[in-house]
Design a protein around this motif. Structure first.
Motif, PDB file in Angstrom:
ATOM      1  N   MET A 291      25.079   0.571 -13.262  1.00  0.00           N
ATOM      2  CA  MET A 291      26.198   1.394 -12.823  1.00  0.00           C
ATOM      3  C   MET A 291      27.491   0.585 -12.963  1.00  0.00           C
ATOM      4  SD  MET A 291      26.796   3.712  -9.438  1.00  0.00           S
ATOM      5  CE  MET A 291      25.416   4.670  -9.961  1.00  0.00           C
ATOM      6  N   ASP A 292      28.534   1.268 -13.316  1.00  0.00           N
ATOM      7  CA  ASP A 292      29.853   0.649 -13.461  1.00  0.00           C
ATOM      8  C   ASP A 292      30.230  -0.019 -12.137  1.00  0.00           C
ATOM      9  OD1 ASP A 292      32.743   0.319 -13.488  1.00  0.00           O
ATOM     10  OD2 ASP A 292      32.781   1.693 -15.193  1.00  0.00           O
TER      11      ASP A 292
ATOM     12  N   SER B 134      32.552   1.782  -9.689  1.00  0.00           N
ATOM     13  CA  SER B 134      32.078   2.998  -9.041  1.00  0.00           C
ATOM     14  C   SER B 134      31.862   2.765  -7.550  1.00  0.00           C
ATOM     15  CB  SER B 134      30.762   3.444  -9.676  1.00  0.00           C
ATOM     16  OG  SER B 134      30.173   4.483  -8.926  1.00  0.00           O
TER      17      SER B 134
ATOM     18  N   ALA C  32      29.893   5.050  -5.998  1.00  0.00           N
ATOM     19  CA  ALA C  32      28.740   5.918  -5.780  1.00  0.00           C
ATOM     20  C   ALA C  32      27.705   5.296  -4.857  1.00  0.00           C
ATOM     21  CB  ALA C  32      28.101   6.290  -7.120  1.00  0.00           C
TER      22      ALA C  32
ATOM     23  N   HIS D 246      26.762   7.693 -13.887  1.00  0.00           N
ATOM     24  CA  HIS D 246      28.043   8.172 -13.378  1.00  0.00           C
ATOM     25  C   HIS D 246      29.146   7.754 -14.348  1.00  0.00           C
ATOM     26  CE1 HIS D 246      25.746   8.601  -9.715  1.00  0.00           C
ATOM     27  NE2 HIS D 246      26.757   9.193  -9.130  1.00  0.00           N
ATOM     28  N   ARG D 247      30.059   8.671 -14.626  1.00  0.00           N
ATOM     29  CA  ARG D 247      31.233   8.341 -15.427  1.00  0.00           C
ATOM     30  C   ARG D 247      32.453   8.433 -14.518  1.00  0.00           C
ATOM     31  NH1 ARG D 247      29.248  11.444 -20.181  1.00  0.00           N
ATOM     32  NH2 ARG D 247      28.124   9.898 -21.394  1.00  0.00           N
ATOM     33  N   LEU D 248      33.333   7.454 -14.664  1.00  0.00           N
ATOM     34  CA  LEU D 248      34.538   7.398 -13.836  1.00  0.00           C
ATOM     35  C   LEU D 248      35.678   8.187 -14.458  1.00  0.00           C
ATOM     36  CD1 LEU D 248      34.609   3.627 -12.853  1.00  0.00           C
ATOM     37  CD2 LEU D 248      33.847   5.555 -11.469  1.00  0.00           C
TER      38      LEU D 248
ATOM     39  N   PHE E  60      32.550  14.046  -6.528  1.00  0.00           N
ATOM     40  CA  PHE E  60      31.416  13.918  -7.421  1.00  0.00           C
ATOM     41  C   PHE E  60      31.049  15.319  -7.891  1.00  0.00           C
ATOM     42  CE2 PHE E  60      31.247  10.199  -4.775  1.00  0.00           C
ATOM     43  CZ  PHE E  60      30.906   9.183  -5.661  1.00  0.00           C
TER      44      PHE E  60
ATOM     45  N   GLU F 249      32.392  11.084 -11.406  1.00  0.00           N
ATOM     46  CA  GLU F 249      32.976  10.480 -10.209  1.00  0.00           C
ATOM     47  C   GLU F 249      34.490  10.479 -10.419  1.00  0.00           C
ATOM     48  OE1 GLU F 249      33.310   6.084  -8.189  1.00  0.00           O
ATOM     49  OE2 GLU F 249      31.338   6.680  -8.967  1.00  0.00           O
TER      50      GLU F 249
ATOM     51  N   HIS G  38      38.326  10.083  -8.985  1.00  0.00           N
ATOM     52  CA  HIS G  38      39.197   9.499  -7.969  1.00  0.00           C
ATOM     53  C   HIS G  38      40.517  10.263  -7.983  1.00  0.00           C
ATOM     54  CE1 HIS G  38      36.687   5.859  -7.157  1.00  0.00           C
ATOM     55  NE2 HIS G  38      36.108   6.365  -8.230  1.00  0.00           N
TER      56      HIS G  38
END
Length: 179
Positions: free
Chosen positions: A1-2, A5, A7, A20-22, A89, A100, A102
Motif C-alpha cells: 500500500m502507498d 495512504s 487507509a 487503493h489509489r490516492l 473512500f 482514497e 483527500h
C-alpha cells in the motif's frame, strides 16, 4: 500500500486488502461572496458532472502538493494554502481498486479561473450547490465542509456510478493519523 495512504487507520480488514489509489479534491472558496468554484468535467471519469478540482496524486509528490498541482492544471488558480476537511473512500461494484480521496478547501489562491481541456470553472453559491449535476455522495458530506467540520466517508456505488448501495459518513476530531 502507498505509504501516503491513511487507509490502514480507517478501513476494515476486508477493504484494507483492496488496492487503493490516492486522489485529491479541492474547492476554492470566496467566503466574502459566499461562493465556491466548481468545474464541469469535460472528459474522462466524471464527465458532465460538476465537482471540485483534483485527480491522481503522482508518486513523487505529497497529497497536498497533488491537490495544488491539480487545481492549477484544471483551473489556472494557484492555492497559497490548503485546509483538509475530509477523506473519502469509494468502492465501485466490480472494481478491485478503492479510491482514497483527500478533500481540501482553499480561501487563499492567486490567478483567475480559466477553462481548460478538462474543466470549465463556474462559481456557485455555497448554499446552492448544483447537486443534481454532481456525484450522488456530495450532498452527504458538503454540509460538513460548510460547518467547518472534518469527516471521513465511505461510499459503495453500483456499476452505474450513480446508485449508492451503502454509505458511512461521520465527523471526526482530526484527520491526522499516526501508527
Amino acid at each position: 500500500m502507498d505509504p501516503r495512504s491513511v487507509a490502514k487507520y480507517i478501513e476494515d480488514a476486508e477493504h484494507l486488502q483492496m488496492a487503493h489509489r490516492l486522489y485529491t479534491l479541492i474547492f476554492p472558496l470566496d467566503r466574502q461572496a459566499n461562493r465556491v468554484l466548481l468545474g464541469m468535467k469535460k472528459r474522462g471519469f466524471g464527465k458532465n458532472k460538476y465537482n471540485g478540482f483534483g485527480g491522481k496524486v503522482e508518486a513523487h509528490e505529497t497529497i497536498a502538493a497533488g491537490a495544488m498541482r491539480e487545481l492549477h492544471e484544471e483551473s489556472g488558480l494557484s492555492a497559497r494554502s490548503l485546509d483538509k476537511h475530509g477523506i473519502l473512500f469509494f468502492y465501485f461494484e466490480g472494481d478491485s481498486v478503492a479510491m482514497e480521496v483527500h478533500v481540501y478547501v482553499t480561501g487563499e489562491y492567486a490567478g483567475r479561473a480559466v477553462e481548460t481541456d478538462e474543466m470549465r470553472p463556474e462559481w456557485f453559491d455555497m448554499d446552492g450547490m448544483p447537486f443534481e449535476k454532481m456525484w450522488a455522495d456530495d450532498p452527504e458530506w458538503w454540509p460538513m465542509v460548510l460547518e467547518g467540520k472534518r469527516f471521513v466517508g465511505r461510499f459503495w456505488f453500483k456499476n452505474d456510478m450513480v446508485t449508492i448501495t451503502r454509505r458511512e459518513v461521520a465527523p471526526v476530531d482530526s484527520l491526522e493519523f499516526s501508527g
